[in-house]
Design a protein around this motif. Sequence first.
Motif, PDB file in Angstrom:
ATOM      1  N   THR D  39       0.820  -1.219   0.000  1.00 19.27           N
ATOM      2  CA  THR D  39       0.000   0.000   0.000  1.00 19.27           C
ATOM      3  C   THR D  39       0.858   1.276   0.000  1.00 19.27           C
ATOM      4  O   THR D  39       0.502   2.272  -0.623  1.00 19.27           O
ATOM      5  CB  THR D  39      -0.922   0.036   1.230  1.00 19.27           C
ATOM      6  OG1 THR D  39      -1.439  -1.265   1.455  1.00 19.27           O
ATOM      7  CG2 THR D  39      -2.057   1.024   1.026  1.00 19.27           C
ATOM      8  N   ASP D  40       1.985   1.220   0.689  1.00 21.58           N
ATOM      9  CA  ASP D  40       2.860   2.390   0.754  1.00 21.58           C
ATOM     10  C   ASP D  40       3.380   2.839  -0.599  1.00 21.58           C
ATOM     11  O   ASP D  40       3.815   3.982  -0.753  1.00 21.58           O
ATOM     12  CB  ASP D  40       4.084   2.102   1.654  1.00 21.58           C
ATOM     13  CG  ASP D  40       3.740   2.254   3.127  1.00 21.58           C
ATOM     14  OD1 ASP D  40       4.629   1.977   3.961  1.00 21.58           O
ATOM     15  OD2 ASP D  40       2.589   2.649   3.448  1.00 21.58           O
ATOM     16  N   LEU D  42       1.644   2.799  -3.429  1.00 23.09           N
ATOM     17  CA  LEU D  42       0.573   3.129  -4.360  1.00 23.09           C
ATOM     18  C   LEU D  42       0.231   4.606  -4.346  1.00 23.09           C
ATOM     19  O   LEU D  42       0.670   5.358  -3.475  1.00 23.09           O
ATOM     20  CB  LEU D  42      -0.674   2.295  -4.049  1.00 23.09           C
ATOM     21  CG  LEU D  42      -0.458   0.779  -4.111  1.00 23.09           C
ATOM     22  CD1 LEU D  42      -1.779   0.053  -3.842  1.00 23.09           C
ATOM     23  CD2 LEU D  42       0.120   0.356  -5.447  1.00 23.09           C
ATOM     24  N   PRO D  90      -0.852  -3.180  -9.044  1.00 21.22           N
ATOM     25  CA  PRO D  90      -0.629  -2.877  -7.632  1.00 21.22           C
ATOM     26  C   PRO D  90      -0.313  -4.133  -6.820  1.00 21.22           C
ATOM     27  O   PRO D  90       0.008  -4.047  -5.639  1.00 21.22           O
ATOM     28  CB  PRO D  90      -1.964  -2.284  -7.175  1.00 21.22           C
ATOM     29  CG  PRO D  90      -2.980  -2.888  -8.098  1.00 21.22           C
ATOM     30  CD  PRO D  90      -2.287  -3.093  -9.421  1.00 21.22           C
TER      31      PRO D  90
END
Lengths: 153, 153, 153, 153
Positions: D39-40, D42, D90
Amino acid sequence: MRSSREEIVDFLMREFPQNTCVIQAVGNGSATVKHEIGTDQLRPGGTVSGPVLMTVADVALYVAVLGEVGIVPLAVTTSLTINFLRKASPQKSIVGVCKLLKVGRSLAVGEVALYSEGSAALVAHAVGTYSIPRKGHPDYARPDRGTSKEIEN
Amino acid sequence: MRSSREEIVDFLMREFPQNTCVIQAVGNGSATVKHEIGTDQLRPGGTVSGPVLMTVADVALYVAVLGEVGIVPLAVTTSLTINFLRKASPQKSIVGVCKLLKVGRSLAVGEVALYSEGSAALVAHAVGTYSIPRKGHPDYARPDRGTSKEIEN
Amino acid sequence: MRSSREEIVDFLMREFPQNTCVIQAVGNGSATVKHEIGTDQLRPGGTVSGPVLMTVADVALYVAVLGEVGIVPLAVTTSLTINFLRKASPQKSIVGVCKLLKVGRSLAVGEVALYSEGSAALVAHAVGTYSIPRKGHPDYARPDRGTSKEIEN
Amino acid sequence: MRSSREEIVDFLMREFPQNTCVIQAVGNGSATVKHEIGTDQLRPGGTVSGPVLMTVADVALYVAVLGEVGIVPLAVTTSLTINFLRKASPQKSIVGVCKLLKVGRSLAVGEVALYSEGSAALVAHAVGTYSIPRKGHPDYARPDRGTSKEIEN
């Protein structure tokens, strides 16, 4: 040691007769050059060709660098990035305004704003780097010989 | 719909007479063009000028794009980045080999390797982007008019 | 329709929590952002790493674009060129000042000057382009979903 | 004198703990590095952020240069140009494959192809230049000190 506009104009006439740009101003880490536009400079669509704009950017950088470090003929372009923003008028000269961002001992970096003469709308924007041979290096003040010679790799 | 080498050569002769590159090959997302080198293409130091190398890169991209999407005269360069790696021979033609990296609906990106003919040592490397007018857009198949006209901003 | 600094700060907090830059100002085709520098941002030699400078440049462009065209989350970088000019101080924040050069219907181009806070000496200079989805396009106002989905090629 | 993958991995762990890329291979003027995506990494739109891709490109170049010239910690990026071509997944790591185009005495130039792991579709393409301090220059083998020091302009 810096060069004046007259010294650079004189140098270009002697050693760079292929040059088709006119130097309008040089000094203070900047240079302004101009290139007339005729049919030879156009491309499909009746606008100024990319290569002409790239040439003006490259010469503006060269002149700005010479203005700043003196007549060092073998200063050479090491890189150029150009973004084309708007169509240039096919009926106006192209003006390139270079502002040096940094002049180091062996590398100079500058940006060039390109316009159709008389218009403030940016036609293209370039950033380029020039390698400057060191004083004492055989390349420092060597004139253009124009003869065949060894290619240095 | 793709174009053949003959169709592109013919198009360039009609609509881009200012072009000084010769198309050697086009197809499969690639193109190879060549430019002869004479005194006009040199700069101080007796090597091929940066603008000539940039021109070859730009034309190689244009030809590769036309080969891939068909004769779309108003495909235009939107950006170009070039790194100059080695001195080119003043006595050899310059060969530009373009490989397209991506062809989208409105933008194409390609890289160009530039050589002195007969040598495998890379003289310069460029990456450029071309904007492709959409089908149906008035710019799609418009020939070069060469007359004065409105400049689109 | 333009966005205010508060609207952009709010948007980034909700949809771009990974962002580590602080927006200092935005408007008039410009934006200024800041990034604190700690050990995590350094590289061998004790200077700010290239990727941190590239991040600041990219975020400065994004913020300037959003400030100019409104909150269009899916505006994406299409290209970036950066020249590193001087070593940045490992003890100062990095400040990025973006000036948009052109904002078209689907593409924006801007340049970013990067400094160590408190110093006027340019640490790096970048030029980047952003693609702006068109109004009406499904991508125009789509928020960040963060879920797995089809990758559009 | 070249470096092996183990020597470079070891060097990075000691002197560049901020590095988040994994070296998969290095040698023969090339390098392959990988970066996991969470997540970091994206940005809005659920795709890998531009700065992460730029980081992978920069590290791939650094590793390729070290592999070619030996452990010269203060080799630094002087420029980078990146074109973003397709959305990266992703859910996959990013893989950067660097190929050096030229390694001179003081400057190296290389290109990097960036992919989502497992896919052959190019996500981004970069070209970068690295400055290599000369042997004998105080910067040649100086480790990362991480303390405050004079900034060299």
